[in-house]
Scaffold this motif. Structure first.
Motif, mmCIF file in Angstrom:
data_model
loop_
_atom_site.group_PDB
_atom_site.id
_atom_site.type_symbol
_atom_site.label_atom_id
_atom_site.label_comp_id
_atom_site.label_asym_id
_atom_site.label_seq_id
_atom_site.Cartn_x
_atom_site.Cartn_y
_atom_site.Cartn_z
ATOM 1 N N GLY A 141 -45.153 -34.308 -16.697
ATOM 2 C CA GLY A 141 -45.284 -34.524 -18.129
ATOM 3 C C GLY A 141 -45.501 -36.008 -18.343
ATOM 4 O O GLY A 141 -44.877 -36.829 -17.673
ATOM 5 N N LEU A 142 -46.387 -36.357 -19.278
ATOM 6 C CA LEU A 142 -46.691 -37.757 -19.558
ATOM 7 C C LEU A 142 -46.556 -38.000 -21.058
ATOM 8 O O LEU A 142 -47.154 -37.290 -21.870
ATOM 9 N N SER A 143 -45.733 -38.985 -21.408
ATOM 10 C CA SER A 143 -45.534 -39.320 -22.821
ATOM 11 C C SER A 143 -45.056 -40.761 -22.907
ATOM 12 O O SER A 143 -45.121 -41.509 -21.932
ATOM 13 N N GLN A 144 -44.511 -41.125 -24.061
ATOM 14 C CA GLN A 144 -44.079 -42.511 -24.242
ATOM 15 C C GLN A 144 -42.647 -42.753 -23.781
ATOM 16 O O GLN A 144 -42.201 -43.893 -23.751
ATOM 17 N N ASN A 145 -41.880 -41.706 -23.391
ATOM 18 C CA ASN A 145 -40.510 -41.943 -22.923
ATOM 19 C C ASN A 145 -40.033 -40.845 -21.978
ATOM 20 O O ASN A 145 -40.685 -39.815 -21.808
ATOM 21 N N LYS A 146 -38.885 -41.099 -21.363
ATOM 22 C CA LYS A 146 -38.345 -40.212 -20.333
ATOM 23 C C LYS A 146 -38.029 -38.815 -20.859
ATOM 24 O O LYS A 146 -38.366 -37.801 -20.226
ATOM 25 N N THR A 147 -37.365 -38.743 -22.014
ATOM 26 C CA THR A 147 -36.926 -37.443 -22.526
ATOM 27 C C THR A 147 -38.101 -36.521 -22.796
ATOM 28 O O THR A 147 -38.122 -35.363 -22.347
ATOM 29 N N VAL A 148 -39.090 -37.012 -23.531
ATOM 30 C CA VAL A 148 -40.235 -36.171 -23.883
ATOM 31 C C VAL A 148 -41.018 -35.785 -22.624
ATOM 32 O O VAL A 148 -41.462 -34.642 -22.483
ATOM 33 N N SER A 149 -41.155 -36.726 -21.700
ATOM 34 C CA SER A 149 -41.894 -36.423 -20.473
ATOM 35 C C SER A 149 -41.189 -35.357 -19.640
ATOM 36 O O SER A 149 -41.826 -34.453 -19.092
ATOM 37 N N LYS A 150 -39.865 -35.444 -19.546
ATOM 38 C CA LYS A 150 -39.106 -34.453 -18.771
ATOM 39 C C LYS A 150 -39.220 -33.064 -19.398
ATOM 40 O O LYS A 150 -39.416 -32.065 -18.699
ATOM 41 N N ILE A 151 -39.096 -33.005 -20.722
ATOM 42 C CA ILE A 151 -39.233 -31.717 -21.408
ATOM 43 C C ILE A 151 -40.655 -31.183 -21.235
ATOM 44 O O ILE A 151 -40.862 -29.978 -21.009
ATOM 45 N N ALA A 152 -41.638 -32.070 -21.299
ATOM 46 C CA ALA A 152 -43.033 -31.657 -21.124
ATOM 47 C C ALA A 152 -43.267 -31.081 -19.734
ATOM 48 O O ALA A 152 -43.992 -30.094 -19.565
ATOM 49 N N THR A 153 -42.641 -31.686 -18.723
ATOM 50 C CA THR A 153 -42.772 -31.149 -17.366
ATOM 51 C C THR A 153 -42.256 -29.728 -17.296
ATOM 52 O O THR A 153 -42.861 -28.854 -16.669
#
Length: 404
Positions: A141-153
């Motif tokens: 997951g790729l986004s502007q921060n860790k939380t959103v990227s982890k959820i996206a993954t």
């Protein structure tokens, strides 16, 4: 100001994928990795097994009842460690800053790299390189921060990828279950459900003051994560600071001879892992869990060493001090911490050339044929030694077993 760009990478059903690389007959079948006895737990399971309601940390006995046809594998932490190291080295060679949060999970700070390559393109190429070179499925997951990227993954899985464009974080998170927020466990989820909060958009619409009133500081953190706010940095990957092992018995025991033999074998094996990883330890910890689940630990600071004849007596000394002979023992463990890089220094007053030569010869045999090939007779009772780290979560040895 350069906007942040954080990549989260997660190897899909990592332990299962490693086993399938070794045996393709396991493909598309329900697989359980973990303790093979009824008292064991599931460390990992395939997507085919998850369809039966099985998940990690579930008792193996229950998992077998839910899916009797599942293939149960004890697993090999040395194999998983080797594969994890392969992935780590690929990432290390491709990006300037990354954080390894577990054996199968990574964060990469790609901020400012868009002007050169295009972050999504570079992340896609990195994922493809990992798959091509290791044969392991991986999602990101790729986004502007860790939380959103982890959820996206998590939403991308299995074996896929997602990019959340800047400014669309709240929109992406809104319809998801609050359980998707990494910090929310079962108890917090139940508490949220009791308040009628089941989806992230409800937290987004709730005033932060109410969340703080209901959950204290955690309520503020939950509100921020639900709104896609997470300023936490990517922490540069560094070597581990401890190595440990534990043994859970199929039947609780009071056999002190057996207990001491296993403690000795654990200490001997961990000392070898230190030397192979060119590490020294300055702190020894012994752990004992009794049948009533009460757990006791004792530790002792020592001069930096990786020598059997120093570490084994210290482990047995701590065991003798901690052991209550009146109680049945369920689990024992050993941990070496305060690790630093270095090789064993000869003690001019105590060590002999013969002793040093013996260590070198034994380690050479272990490197070639396996770390349990040469053992002390007193530790032969320990036929197997688990290397899961009970002190800092699951963790492999410092270096993989080089036996093919």
């Amino acid at each position: 100001m350069v906007s942040r760009s954080i990549l989260h990478l997660d190897l899909d059903t990592f332990f299962v994928s490693c086993e399938r690389l070794l045996d393709s007959r396991l493909n598309n079948k329900p697989i359980l990795i973990g303790g093979v006895t009824d008292r064991g737990v599931v460390a990992s399971c395939s997507y085919e097994a998850r369809q039966f309601g099985i998940h990690s940390a579930m008792p193996m006995k229950l998992a077998r009842e839910l899916c009797p046809e599942a293939i149960v594998i004890k697993g090999n932490s040395a194999t998983y460690s080797a594969k994890s190291n392969e992935v780590t080295e690929i990432i290390r060679g491709e990006v300037p800053l990354f954080e390894k949060t577990s054996i199968d999970e990574f964060y990469v700070d790609m901020s400012g790299m868009d002007r050169f390559f295009g972050n999504y393109k570079m992340a896609s190429e990195l994922r493809s390189k990992i798959i091509d070179n290791t044969g392991l499925p991986i999602s990101f997951g790729l986004s502007q921060n860790k939380t959103v990227s982890k959820i996206a993954t998590g939403e991308a899985k299995p074996n896929n990828q997602i990019k959340i464009d800047y400014g669309l974080e709240k929109h992406f998170l809104a319809p998801l279950s609050v359980k998707k927020i990494p910090m929310i466990g079962d108890k917090t989820y139940i508490a949220l459900c009791n308040l009628g909060i089941k989806h992230i958009h409800t937290i987004q619409e709730t005033p932060i003051e109410l969340m703080e009133k209901a959950f204290g500081k955690n309520g503020i953190t939950m509100w921020k994560k639900a709104n896609g706010i997470d300023p936490s940095p990517v922490i540069p990957y560094s070597e581990r600071k401890s190595i440990s092992t534990e043994r859970t018995f199929d039947r609780d025991t009071i056999d002190v001879v057996k207990l001491k033999a296993i403690m000795l074998a654990m200490a001997e094996n961990l000392a070898f892992q230190l030397r192979r990883g060119q590490k020294l330890t300055a702190c020894v910890t012994v752990k004992i869990r009794y049948s009533d689940f009460n757990t006791y630990t004792l530790q002792s600071k020592i001069p930096y060493t990786s020598a059997d004849h120093v570490l084994i007596p210290k482990v047995l000394e701590l065991f003798n001090r901690a052991y209550d002979k009146r109680l049945l023992v369920r689990l024992i463990g050993v941990k070496f911490s305060h690790l630093v890089n270095g090789t064993y220094q000869i003690n001019l007053f105590e060590d002999s050339l013969e002793m040093i030569s013996l260590y070198q010869a034994m380690d050479k045999i272990r490197d070639k044929h396996g770390d349990r090939t040469v053992i002390r007779a007193a530790g032969i009772e320990a036929k197997t030694i688990s290397r899961f780290n009970p002190f800092n979560g699951d963790a492999p040895p410092l270096l993989p077993n080089r036996r093919s």
